[in-house]
Every structure is written in structure tokens, then in C-alpha cells.
Design a protein around this motif. Structure first.
Motif, PDB file in Angstrom:
ATOM      1  N   GLN A  67      -2.212  -0.470  -0.487  1.00 37.06           N
ATOM      2  CA  GLN A  67      -1.188  -1.509  -0.351  1.00 37.06           C
ATOM      3  C   GLN A  67      -1.740  -2.841  -0.829  1.00 37.06           C
ATOM      4  O   GLN A  67      -2.877  -3.209  -0.515  1.00 37.06           O
ATOM      5  CB  GLN A  67      -0.744  -1.616   1.108  1.00 37.06           C
ATOM      6  CG  GLN A  67       0.438  -2.553   1.321  1.00 37.06           C
ATOM      7  CD  GLN A  67       0.936  -2.520   2.754  1.00 37.06           C
ATOM      8  OE1 GLN A  67       0.270  -1.978   3.637  1.00 37.06           O
ATOM      9  NE2 GLN A  67       2.110  -3.083   3.006  1.00 37.06           N
ATOM     10  N   SER A  68      -0.922  -3.567  -1.600  1.00 40.27           N
ATOM     11  CA  SER A  68      -1.290  -4.905  -2.092  1.00 40.27           C
ATOM     12  C   SER A  68      -0.566  -5.960  -1.270  1.00 40.27           C
ATOM     13  O   SER A  68       0.579  -5.767  -0.859  1.00 40.27           O
ATOM     14  CB  SER A  68      -0.905  -5.042  -3.566  1.00 40.27           C
ATOM     15  OG  SER A  68      -0.991  -6.395  -3.990  1.00 40.27           O
ATOM     16  N   ASN A  69      -1.232  -7.084  -1.062  1.00 34.88           N
ATOM     17  CA  ASN A  69      -0.608  -8.173  -0.296  1.00 34.88           C
ATOM     18  C   ASN A  69       0.091  -9.194  -1.186  1.00 34.88           C
ATOM     19  O   ASN A  69       0.555 -10.223  -0.697  1.00 34.88           O
ATOM     20  CB  ASN A  69      -1.659  -8.879   0.583  1.00 34.88           C
ATOM     21  CG  ASN A  69      -2.602  -9.753  -0.241  1.00 34.88           C
ATOM     22  OD1 ASN A  69      -2.782  -9.527  -1.439  1.00 34.88           O
ATOM     23  ND2 ASN A  69      -3.204 -10.741   0.398  1.00 34.88           N
TER      24      ASN A  69
END
Length: 249
Positions: A67-69
Motif C-alpha cells: 500500500q502507498s500513502n
């Protein structure tokens, strides 16, 4: 400690047994959790300001998620076992760099965090038009700024004041006072932004309409030699000439 009690002995057992039990206990927990291991490399990828993609290598025995922020950086959402994470990033239109943090998770293993660090784009700055021609009366005029950076503005003339600063595309307003002189005058405006050369533009203000008044209309003087005076009121340079040799001016 003795020929009859050498292996094992009480001292060794007292030291080793607690550690041995702890290792067995931890091994049992790992077994129940699938014995997962997880590593992601490299720890960071440095990329250019233009859009593109980069990759990270995942080494694991389990299924994993990523997951990327950051909305500008999207990643492969999941996988199983050894594999790769592809990080796709959009173009960075700012001169400042930016960082996306990617978190990779697998059951039974600690999360791994890696980053994508994207460089800022080169600063740009242009100002138009190159010059504004204005009348002698007071007023204002404008210049258009095209930039992707913060910028500052300075005028070299007290009679012409300008918008002091701005960010990105914008407008510079130049306010000028009335020009009482018949001669034109020029104010140079310098626009600056970090990482790019300065831009200069000018405001050229026309001179006022020339005026000339001399008084009185005539001076009456006696026959003896002497001098007299006339008052000149003008906003321009002037010359005077007499048509008589006996009267110099």
C-alpha cells in the motif's frame, strides 16, 4: 565438574534449559503462523520528475499486500511468495521533491517500509510583455508571469511600485505616479525565482506635454547700462536668444 558428572551437569543444565525452552516456544509460534519471512529491496528508489515506474523485489514465503500513502504513486496491491512490486508515479510539476511511503505486509512477519523519492522539476520563469508603454498621468499596468516556482519582484524606480511576490502563474501589477517632466522615464522590474535566471521587464512612461511661460511680457529700463530679469516657468529644457547686440541674455 567431575569424572562422574561431565555430560550433562547441573550448572550447564541450569544455564541452557531456559534458553532451550524459549527457542522451542518461539519456533512453535512461528510454525503456527506459517513461519513467514518478508524482505523488500531496495529500501528506496530515487526517480526523475517525469512520470514513470520503478520496482522493488519482495522475498517471502507468504502472501503479501502493498500500500502507498501517496495518490501520485500507485503500487502492485498484492502477491504471493517471491515477486516484484511495481510503483507507478505521475509527473511532479513542482520544483520541490516528494516522497511516497510503501508499506508491505505479510501474515506472521513484520511490515516492511520502502520509499519512492521523486525529484522536483526544473524551475521555469517567463514574464511578458517585455515592456509596457504608459502615459504621463498616474495609473497602473500589468505583466503576466508563467512559472512553476515562487517568485519575487523588485522595481528600481520609486515612482513605480510592483506586486512584491507570487507563486506559480500570476500577474504583476505596476503602479506609477504622474510624470511632471516633459522627458520620458523608464522603470526596470526584475523578477526572480530560485533555480532559474532573473527576468527583467520595463515600464516606459511618456513625458508630460511641454509647457513654457515667460513673464513679464516686457521690462522698461533706463538709458544707463544694467540688467533686468524675466521669470521662466517650464517643465522642459529651454534656450533664450536676443535679436539685439546691445542686449545679451
Amino acid at each position: 565438574v567431575s569424572s562422574s558428572d561431565s555430560h550433562p551437569n547441573g550448572v550447564a543444565t541450569a544455564l541452557v534449559a531456559p534458553q532451550f525452552v524459549n527457542e522451542i516456544f518461539n519456533a512453535a509460534i512461528a510454525y503456527e503462523q506459517g513461519g513467514s519471512t518478508l524482505s523488500v529491496a531496495p529500501s528506496s528508489q530515487q526517480v526523475l520528475a517525469s512520470a514513470g515506474s520503478t520496482a522493488f523485489s519482495v522475498t517471502t514465503t507468504a502472501s503479501w499486500t502493498a500500500q502507498s500513502n501517496a495518490g501520485w504513486c500507485t503500487v502492485t496491491p498484492s502477491g504471493s511468495g517471491n515477486g516484484n512490486i511495481t510503483a507507478n508515479y505521475t509527473a511532479n510539476v513542482s520544483t520541490a521533491s516528494r516522497t511516497a511511503t510503501i508499506t508491505v505486509s505479510a501474515t506472521g512477519a513484520g511490515n516492511q517500509v520502502v520509499t519512492v523519492v521523486q525529484a522536483g522539476v526544473a524551475a521555469t520563469l517567463s514574464v511578458s510583455p517585455a515592456s509596457q508603454q504608459v502615459g504621463a498621468t498616474s495609473g497602473s499596468t500589468a505583466f503576466s508571469v508563467t512559472s512553476n516556482a515562487a517568485w519575487t519582484v523588485q522595481s528600481n524606480a520609486a515612482w513605480c511600485t510592483v506586486t512584491p511576490s507570487g507563486t506559480g502563474n500570476g500577474t504583476i501589477t505596476a503602479n506609477y505616479t504622474a510624470n511632471a517632466s516633459a522627458a520620458s522615464r523608464t522603470a526596470t522590474i526584475t523578477v526572480s525565482a530560485t533555480g532559474v535566471g532573473n527576468q527583467t521587464v520595463t515600464v516606459v512612461q511618456a513625458g508630460a506635454e511641454a509647457t513654457l511661460n515667460v513673464s513679464p511680457a516686457s521690462q522698461q529700463v533706463p538709458a544707463t547700462s544694467g540688467s533686468t530679469a524675466f521669470a521662466v516657468a517650464s517643465n522642459a529644457a529651454w534656450t533664450a536668444q536676443s535679436n539685439a547686440g546691445w542686449c545679451t541674455v
